[in-house]
Design an enzyme around this catalytic site. Structure first.
Site, PDB file in Angstrom:
ATOM      1  N   TYR A  22      -1.900  -0.302   9.971  1.00 26.61           N
ATOM      2  CA  TYR A  22      -1.875  -0.706   8.558  1.00 26.61           C
ATOM      3  C   TYR A  22      -0.540  -0.345   7.905  1.00 26.61           C
ATOM      4  O   TYR A  22       0.035  -1.141   7.154  1.00 26.61           O
ATOM      5  CB  TYR A  22      -3.037  -0.024   7.842  1.00 26.61           C
ATOM      6  CG  TYR A  22      -3.347  -0.547   6.457  1.00 26.61           C
ATOM      7  CD1 TYR A  22      -3.858  -1.814   6.265  1.00 26.61           C
ATOM      8  CD2 TYR A  22      -3.143   0.257   5.334  1.00 26.61           C
ATOM      9  CE1 TYR A  22      -4.162  -2.289   4.999  1.00 26.61           C
ATOM     10  CE2 TYR A  22      -3.443  -0.198   4.058  1.00 26.61           C
ATOM     11  CZ  TYR A  22      -3.947  -1.474   3.892  1.00 26.61           C
ATOM     12  OH  TYR A  22      -4.242  -1.936   2.641  1.00 26.61           O
ATOM     13  N   SER A  63       0.827  -1.204   0.000  1.00 20.90           N
ATOM     14  CA  SER A  63       0.000   0.000   0.000  1.00 20.90           C
ATOM     15  C   SER A  63       0.861   1.253   0.000  1.00 20.90           C
ATOM     16  O   SER A  63       1.986   1.254   0.509  1.00 20.90           O
ATOM     17  CB  SER A  63      -0.901   0.014   1.236  1.00 20.90           C
ATOM     18  OG  SER A  63      -1.587   1.241   1.364  1.00 20.90           O
TER      19      SER A  63
END
Length: 242
Positions: free
Chosen positions: A153, A140
């Site tokens: 995350y 990501s």
């Protein structure tokens, strides 16, 4: 036969990757945890287009579940192996760190980081034995630059990026490549709660990406055309981090 396994393959980017790899000639193993209906729909679309797909339910964060599912698959396919693995499964549980609960931290790392470890470790043996393998880890933008409210995350995805680079060096001599794809804002269930109008202004291309655009990049990285690419992190984010 050379199979492809896509974790979290029932929806979003995972679903698009399943369709892309099936179109490229791979029989695809669609992994999911609970949404069997979505997985069956992905399988149906693949088969309508002339491809081959199987459902392979297991929880990537549960090592015993991973081993059991893959052992049983191998018993049914003694002459086949998984030649392409796309570690796509991931979850978001956003919160400022000061308010973040233990479960929010642990659950996100369990799926993205431990899931990568449990599944990849199990699949590697066949790749190394056959001297043939492609591993693509979906990471990501958050793992590259960090995003506020996503400490968990960001940590998970940054860890997978480091693991990608290390593993690529371990297995290169056996003709197994390991790369990561780092999407920015993509139109999926995972981003539906975000303020798309405000975020578009931060993206040079002024739009969110589509899952199919990410899948096309994955399709290239698992192909023979990408045989000399390994240990790389390829961003696909409309120019937001370039």
């Amino acid at each position: 036969m050379r199979y492809a396994l896509v974790t979290g393959g029932s929806r979003g980017i995972g679903r698009a990757v399943c369709l892309e790899l099936a179109a490229g000639g791979f029989p695809v193993l669609i992994n999911y945890v609970s949404n069997r209906e979505a997985a069956l729909e992905t399988k149906r679309v693949i088969e309508e287009k002339g491809g081959t797909a199987e459902l392979l339910p297991f929880h990537v964060a549960d090592a015993a579940s991973v081993d059991k599912a893959l052992d049983e698959w191998k018993e049914r396919h003694p002459d086949d192996y998984i030649a392409a693995l796309v570690n796509n499964a991931g979850i978001r549980q956003d919160a400022l760190m000061i308010f973040m609960q233990d479960s929010q931290w642990n659950d996100v790392l369990d799926v993205s980081l431990n899931g990568f470890f449990y599944v990849t470790r199990r699949v590697l043996k066949g790749m190394l034995t056959k001297r043939d393998g492609r591993i693509v880890n979906i990471v990501s933008l958050s793992g590259l630059k960090g995003l506020s409210g996503q400490t968990n995350y960001s940590a998970a995805k940054a860890a997978v990026i480091g693991a990608t680079k290390a593993l690529a060096q371990e297995v290169a001599a056996r003709k197994v490549t390991v790369n990561a794809v780092a999407p920015g804002y993509i139109v999926t269930d995972m981003t539906k709660d975000l303020d798309e109008t405000a975020l578009r202004a931060t993206i040079p291309l002024r739009r969110f990406g589509q899952p199919e655009e990410v899948a096309a990049l994955v399709g290239f990285l698992v192909s023979d055309r990408a045989a000399y690419i390994t240990g790389e992190v390829v961003s696909i984010n409309g120019g937001i981090y370039s």
